[in-house]
Design a protein around this motif. Structure first.
Motif, PDB file in Angstrom:
ATOM      1  N   UNK A   8       0.669  -1.164   0.097  1.00 35.57           N
ATOM      2  CA  UNK A   8      -0.096   0.076  -0.106  1.00 35.57           C
ATOM      3  C   UNK A   8       0.849   1.187  -0.003  1.00 35.57           C
ATOM      4  N   UNK A   9       1.970   1.074   0.772  1.00 35.95           N
ATOM      5  CA  UNK A   9       2.975   2.236   0.890  1.00 35.95           C
ATOM      6  C   UNK A   9       3.456   2.567  -0.536  1.00 35.95           C
ATOM      7  N   UNK A  10       3.913   1.437  -1.167  1.00 33.23           N
ATOM      8  CA  UNK A  10       4.729   1.583  -2.546  1.00 33.23           C
ATOM      9  C   UNK A  10       3.464   2.287  -3.550  1.00 33.23           C
ATOM     10  N   UNK A  11       2.268   1.598  -3.516  1.00 27.14           N
ATOM     11  CA  UNK A  11       1.291   2.122  -4.330  1.00 27.14           C
ATOM     12  C   UNK A  11       1.014   3.651  -4.049  1.00 27.14           C
ATOM     13  N   UNK A  12       0.940   4.258  -2.883  1.00 22.25           N
ATOM     14  CA  UNK A  12       0.656   5.726  -2.508  1.00 22.25           C
ATOM     15  C   UNK A  12       1.826   6.250  -3.077  1.00 22.25           C
ATOM     16  N   UNK A  13       2.905   6.066  -2.943  1.00 25.53           N
ATOM     17  CA  UNK A  13       4.094   6.709  -3.230  1.00 25.53           C
ATOM     18  C   UNK A  13       4.123   6.762  -4.770  1.00 25.53           C
ATOM     19  N   UNK A  14       3.827   5.685  -5.610  1.00 26.21           N
ATOM     20  CA  UNK A  14       3.939   5.855  -6.751  1.00 26.21           C
ATOM     21  C   UNK A  14       2.784   6.901  -7.535  1.00 26.21           C
ATOM     22  N   UNK A  15       1.556   6.793  -6.720  1.00 24.14           N
ATOM     23  CA  UNK A  15       0.501   7.666  -7.164  1.00 24.14           C
ATOM     24  C   UNK A  15       0.811   9.157  -6.845  1.00 24.14           C
ATOM     25  N   UNK A  16       1.595   9.371  -5.881  1.00 21.61           N
ATOM     26  CA  UNK A  16       1.995  10.680  -5.289  1.00 21.61           C
ATOM     27  C   UNK A  16       2.916  11.233  -6.420  1.00 21.61           C
ATOM     28  N   UNK A  17       3.681  10.400  -7.234  1.00 23.78           N
ATOM     29  CA  UNK A  17       4.688  10.753  -7.994  1.00 23.78           C
ATOM     30  C   UNK A  17       4.246  11.027  -9.409  1.00 23.78           C
ATOM     31  N   UNK A  49       6.017  23.340  -3.885  1.00 21.75           N
ATOM     32  CA  UNK A  49       7.461  22.594  -4.509  1.00 21.75           C
ATOM     33  C   UNK A  49       7.254  21.195  -3.815  1.00 21.75           C
ATOM     34  N   UNK A  50       7.120  20.877  -2.753  1.00 25.44           N
ATOM     35  CA  UNK A  50       7.044  19.740  -2.165  1.00 25.44           C
ATOM     36  C   UNK A  50       5.849  18.867  -2.965  1.00 25.44           C
ATOM     37  N   UNK A  51       4.804  19.276  -3.126  1.00 25.11           N
ATOM     38  CA  UNK A  51       3.809  18.459  -4.035  1.00 25.11           C
ATOM     39  C   UNK A  51       4.445  18.243  -5.371  1.00 25.11           C
ATOM     40  N   UNK A  52       5.111  19.128  -6.089  1.00 21.86           N
ATOM     41  CA  UNK A  52       5.710  18.725  -7.452  1.00 21.86           C
ATOM     42  C   UNK A  52       6.709  17.857  -7.466  1.00 21.86           C
ATOM     43  N   UNK A  53       6.996  17.663  -6.066  1.00 28.99           N
ATOM     44  CA  UNK A  53       8.187  16.404  -5.746  1.00 28.99           C
ATOM     45  C   UNK A  53       7.505  15.008  -5.414  1.00 28.99           C
ATOM     46  N   UNK A  57       6.463  15.903   3.232  1.00 30.45           N
ATOM     47  CA  UNK A  57       7.537  16.174   4.106  1.00 30.45           C
ATOM     48  C   UNK A  57       8.491  15.196   3.649  1.00 30.45           C
ATOM     49  N   UNK A  58       9.841  15.285   3.999  1.00 30.12           N
ATOM     50  CA  UNK A  58      10.548  14.343   3.452  1.00 30.12           C
ATOM     51  C   UNK A  58      10.661  13.005   3.663  1.00 30.12           C
ATOM     52  N   UNK A  59      10.544  12.076   2.672  1.00 28.93           N
ATOM     53  CA  UNK A  59      10.218  10.815   2.892  1.00 28.93           C
ATOM     54  C   UNK A  59       8.944  10.309   3.055  1.00 28.93           C
ATOM     55  N   UNK A  60       7.982  11.198   3.026  1.00 25.78           N
ATOM     56  CA  UNK A  60       6.440  10.933   3.112  1.00 25.78           C
ATOM     57  C   UNK A  60       5.845  11.300   1.758  1.00 25.78           C
ATOM     58  N   UNK A  61       5.014  10.465   1.052  1.00 26.14           N
ATOM     59  CA  UNK A  61       4.483  10.863  -0.044  1.00 26.14           C
ATOM     60  C   UNK A  61       3.462  11.974   0.093  1.00 26.14           C
ATOM     61  N   UNK A  62       3.271  12.718  -1.165  1.00 25.31           N
ATOM     62  CA  UNK A  62       2.439  13.785  -0.840  1.00 25.31           C
ATOM     63  C   UNK A  62       0.835  13.265  -0.670  1.00 25.31           C
ATOM     64  N   UNK A  63       0.328  14.148   0.068  1.00 19.58           N
ATOM     65  CA  UNK A  63      -1.269  13.736   0.408  1.00 19.58           C
ATOM     66  C   UNK A  63      -2.084  15.162   0.676  1.00 19.58           C
ATOM     67  N   UNK A  64      -2.204  16.141  -0.379  1.00 16.42           N
ATOM     68  CA  UNK A  64      -2.873  17.130  -0.394  1.00 16.42           C
ATOM     69  C   UNK A  64      -4.360  16.910   0.063  1.00 16.42           C
ATOM     70  N   UNK A  65      -4.855  17.880   0.681  1.00 18.57           N
ATOM     71  CA  UNK A  65      -6.276  17.807   1.135  1.00 18.57           C
ATOM     72  C   UNK A  65      -6.995  18.300  -0.413  1.00 18.57           C
ATOM     73  N   UNK A  66      -8.416  17.720  -0.201  1.00 26.55           N
ATOM     74  CA  UNK A  66      -9.386  18.241  -1.491  1.00 26.55           C
ATOM     75  C   UNK A  66      -9.208  19.479  -1.696  1.00 26.55           C
ATOM     76  N   UNK A  67      -9.291  20.257  -0.708  1.00 25.34           N
ATOM     77  CA  UNK A  67      -9.388  21.909  -0.644  1.00 25.34           C
ATOM     78  C   UNK A  67      -8.186  22.303  -1.707  1.00 25.34           C
TER      79      UNK A  67
END
Length: 94
Positions: A8-17, A49-53, A57-67
């Motif tokens: 699940x972590x790998x899948x979310x990391x891929x999705x964030x990428x 910039x973090x979202x575009x990466x 936060x470092x080492x944690x896949x992006x998880x922006x809010x719906x807003x």
């Protein structure tokens, strides 16, 4: 609730990428700087910039809010579905 580990972590990391790649592409197509998108979306430049990466936060896949996702899509002049990757990971706990 159990902590997520494993595939699940790998899948979310891929999705964030993929989300990050979509943001970079759409921003370039709109002719906007990272600062432009951040300011118009109510974010700091650092946060955007973090979202575009693909990170929150470092080492944690992006998880922006719906807003945040809606604000970025409106700033970029696209539908929310254009920002979100098509291949949605299965995040259910098993």
């Amino acid at each position: 609730m159990a902590k997520r580990t494993g595939p699940e972590d790998a899948a979310w990391s891929d999705y964030a990428g993929q989300l990050a790649a979509n943001l970079r592409r759409l921003r370039a197509e709109a002719g906007l700087s990272q600062e432009d998108v951040a300011y118009r979306s109510g974010l700091t430049r650092y946060t955007y910039q973090k979202y575009e990466k693909g990170e929150s936060k470092p080492g944690t896949p992006a998880n922006p809010t719906i807003r945040t996702l809606l604000a970025m899509s409106q700033t970029l002049g696209v539908e929310l579905t254009e920002i979100l990757p098509a291949d949605v990971p299965d995040l259910r706990l098993r």
